[in-house]
Enzyme design. Sequence first.
Site, short mmCIF file in Angstrom:
data_model
loop_
_atom_site.label_atom_id
_atom_site.label_comp_id
_atom_site.label_asym_id
_atom_site.label_seq_id
_atom_site.Cartn_x
_atom_site.Cartn_y
_atom_site.Cartn_z
N ARG A 199 -24.18 -15.39 34.61
CA ARG A 199 -24.79 -14.11 35.00
C ARG A 199 -26.30 -14.29 35.16
NH1 ARG A 199 -25.14 -9.00 36.61
NH2 ARG A 199 -25.76 -7.43 35.10
N ARG A 247 -5.32 -14.12 2.03
CA ARG A 247 -6.65 -13.58 2.36
C ARG A 247 -7.53 -14.63 3.02
NH1 ARG A 247 -7.52 -10.11 -3.19
NH2 ARG A 247 -6.71 -8.14 -2.38
N ASP A 285 -4.04 -14.27 -2.69
CA ASP A 285 -4.98 -15.40 -2.83
C ASP A 285 -4.73 -16.45 -1.74
OD1 ASP A 285 -6.52 -14.54 -4.91
OD2 ASP A 285 -5.57 -15.79 -6.45
N GLY A 305 -22.82 -6.30 28.42
CA GLY A 305 -23.24 -5.01 29.00
C GLY A 305 -22.02 -4.14 29.29
N SER A 363 0.83 -1.23 0.00
CA SER A 363 0.00 0.00 0.00
C SER A 363 0.85 1.26 0.00
CB SER A 363 -0.88 0.05 1.25
OG SER A 363 -1.78 -1.01 1.23
N GLU A 368 -5.48 -6.29 3.51
CA GLU A 368 -5.39 -7.34 2.47
C GLU A 368 -6.63 -7.36 1.57
OE1 GLU A 368 -3.57 -11.11 3.58
OE2 GLU A 368 -2.70 -10.09 5.31
N1 COS Z 1 -3.82 -14.15 -9.36
C1 COS Z 1 -3.07 -14.01 -10.47
N2 COS Z 1 -3.28 -13.02 -11.39
C2 COS Z 1 -4.27 -12.13 -11.15
C3 COS Z 1 -5.08 -12.22 -10.00
C4 COS Z 1 -4.83 -13.28 -9.09
N3 COS Z 1 -5.58 -13.43 -7.99
N4 COS Z 1 -5.97 -11.20 -10.01
C5 COS Z 1 -5.74 -10.50 -11.14
N5 COS Z 1 -4.70 -11.07 -11.82
C6 COS Z 1 -4.18 -10.64 -13.10
C7 COS Z 1 -5.30 -10.56 -14.12
O1 COS Z 1 -5.52 -11.82 -14.75
C8 COS Z 1 -4.79 -9.54 -15.07
O2 COS Z 1 -3.84 -10.15 -15.95
P1 COS Z 1 -3.93 -9.96 -17.56
O3 COS Z 1 -3.74 -8.48 -17.75
O4 COS Z 1 -2.80 -10.81 -18.06
O5 COS Z 1 -5.29 -10.44 -17.91
C9 COS Z 1 -4.01 -8.56 -14.19
O6 COS Z 1 -3.65 -9.31 -13.03
C10 COS Z 1 -4.82 -7.34 -13.81
O7 COS Z 1 -6.03 -7.77 -13.20
P2 COS Z 1 -7.33 -6.82 -13.05
O8 COS Z 1 -7.61 -6.17 -14.36
O9 COS Z 1 -8.41 -7.64 -12.40
O10 COS Z 1 -6.77 -5.69 -12.03
P3 COS Z 1 -7.46 -4.40 -11.43
O11 COS Z 1 -6.48 -3.30 -11.51
O12 COS Z 1 -8.82 -4.20 -12.01
O13 COS Z 1 -7.56 -4.72 -9.85
C11 COS Z 1 -8.39 -5.52 -7.78
C12 COS Z 1 -8.22 -5.71 -9.30
C13 COS Z 1 -9.20 -4.32 -7.36
C14 COS Z 1 -9.13 -6.78 -7.37
C15 COS Z 1 -7.00 -5.47 -7.12
O14 COS Z 1 -6.36 -4.25 -7.39
C16 COS Z 1 -7.01 -5.68 -5.61
O15 COS Z 1 -7.12 -6.81 -5.12
N6 COS Z 1 -6.89 -4.59 -4.86
C17 COS Z 1 -6.78 -4.64 -3.40
C18 COS Z 1 -5.35 -4.68 -3.03
C19 COS Z 1 -5.15 -4.92 -1.60
O16 COS Z 1 -5.37 -6.00 -1.11
N7 COS Z 1 -4.69 -3.86 -0.90
C20 COS Z 1 -4.38 -3.95 0.47
C21 COS Z 1 -2.89 -3.93 0.60
S1 COS Z 1 -2.22 -5.32 1.32
S2 COS Z 1 -2.36 -4.96 3.22
#
Ligand code: COS
Length: 391
Positions: free
Chosen positions: A271, A246, A243, A343, A132, A367
């Site tokens: 209680r 989470r 993945d 309470g 982040s 996350e």
């Molecule tokens: N595993 C592997 N590849 C992944 C994936 C996953 N779980 N999720 C997405 N990808 C890949 C996609 O397939 C895509 O690849 P291609 O361009 O080759 O098709 C690429 O990554 C981009 O994916 P996408 O278009 O879905 O990305 P977005 O920018 O739309 O973002 C979200 C998706 C919002 C889901 C993502 O940014 C997210 O999870 N954000 C939260 C982040 C987070 O957890 N922040 C907290 C910080 S950690 S404390």
Amino acid sequence: MVDRSYLDWPFFEERHRQLARELEDWARQQPNYQHPVNVDDACRELVAKLAGAGWLNYSAPAPRDAADRPLDVRSLCIIREILARYSGLADFAFAMQGLGSGAISLFGNQGQKDDYLPAVRSGKKIAAFALSEPEAGSDIAALTTSAVFSGADYVINGEKTWVSNGGIADYYTLFVRTGEAGAGGLSAIIVDADRPGLEIAERIDVIAPHPLARLKFNECKVPKTKLLGKPGEGFKIAMATLDVFRATVGAAALGFARRALDETLEHTTRRRLFGAPLADMQMTQDKIADMAVAIDASALLIYRAAWAKDCLAGRATREVAMAKLHATESAQTVIDQAVQLFGGRGVTSGEKVEELYREIRALRIYEGASEIQKLIIARQTLSRSLKGTDK
Ligand code: COS
């Protein structure tokens, strides 16, 4: 008496049941670490204890053979659930060793694995995951911390925030921009904490204290051998790591919720109110029933996701997002109900349910906030329906 009957569900193998029994015995004997005088020292001590007892072998495992999956998600979830039931800080210390080394376990080359994973397992190195930024928390594809290749080094400039273990970590798994705008321009790199140009800009205090910091990078040089995977693979490395972890956030929430129910059962049966135990009142039973259903539903979603990740081919992104979303949101409600039944005691500092009330809140945010999990679930559900498949 802790009810472990859910471990008979078909998601588990005997090794998981054994792990749960052994860890439960260990966790029960540990101090709670509620309100530690020095949270950094408490975390260092916990990492050493978790390593000494062998539990960190699960966060950064040594593969038994080439076919072995690097991380067993069911084991990670069982461990987080049990640790969280006893101590939020112990769960935190365990979880961060895994999250901070997960990208190395999944994507590191042999040299990187040899340099970091044994040290993470033995507690000699404290790990952290720095994704982040002040202007990019949920929209990771927009992050701006840059790493420019020059000579044999990457030169890093920028800022990271909400970094757990920030300030006590020995290294950071850092996500940086090495290429074009968007998700395809990101890379992942390991940065040792003693690199010149890396500064702990600020420590951040939160309602459930743990080490957390904002980091600044100013012309910080990191050898190119520290790059994880290839340039441009950073977004996928981050997502694939999340993945795995989470689902474990959901498991920690489940541990907190189970503890809230334990405390509630103990309290409401002792209680007395209007001449009878609080548990005899129908409005109390209404809450207890809701808590029990929420807990079982979370457990089913979490261990389904963990089993899918361990045993099926593919990403299990949808199952993982459902597990995190439901478990964290419903644990918040379960704990709130526990506080209500306690309470005035429920909001008193030092009460377990008061601690749980503070502990649970961040899990709906970090996350991937609940709103992000909903986006993921909706996108995956829509794309399945467009493909005409229910699989
Ligand atoms: N595993 C592997 N590849 C992944 C994936 C996953 N779980 N999720 C997405 N990808 C890949 C996609 O397939 C895509 O690849 P291609 O361009 O080759 O098709 C690429 O990554 C981009 O994916 P996408 O278009 O879905 O990305 P977005 O920018 O739309 O973002 C979200 C998706 C919002 C889901 C993502 O940014 C997210 O999870 N954000 C939260 C982040 C987070 O957890 N922040 C907290 C910080 S950690 S404390």
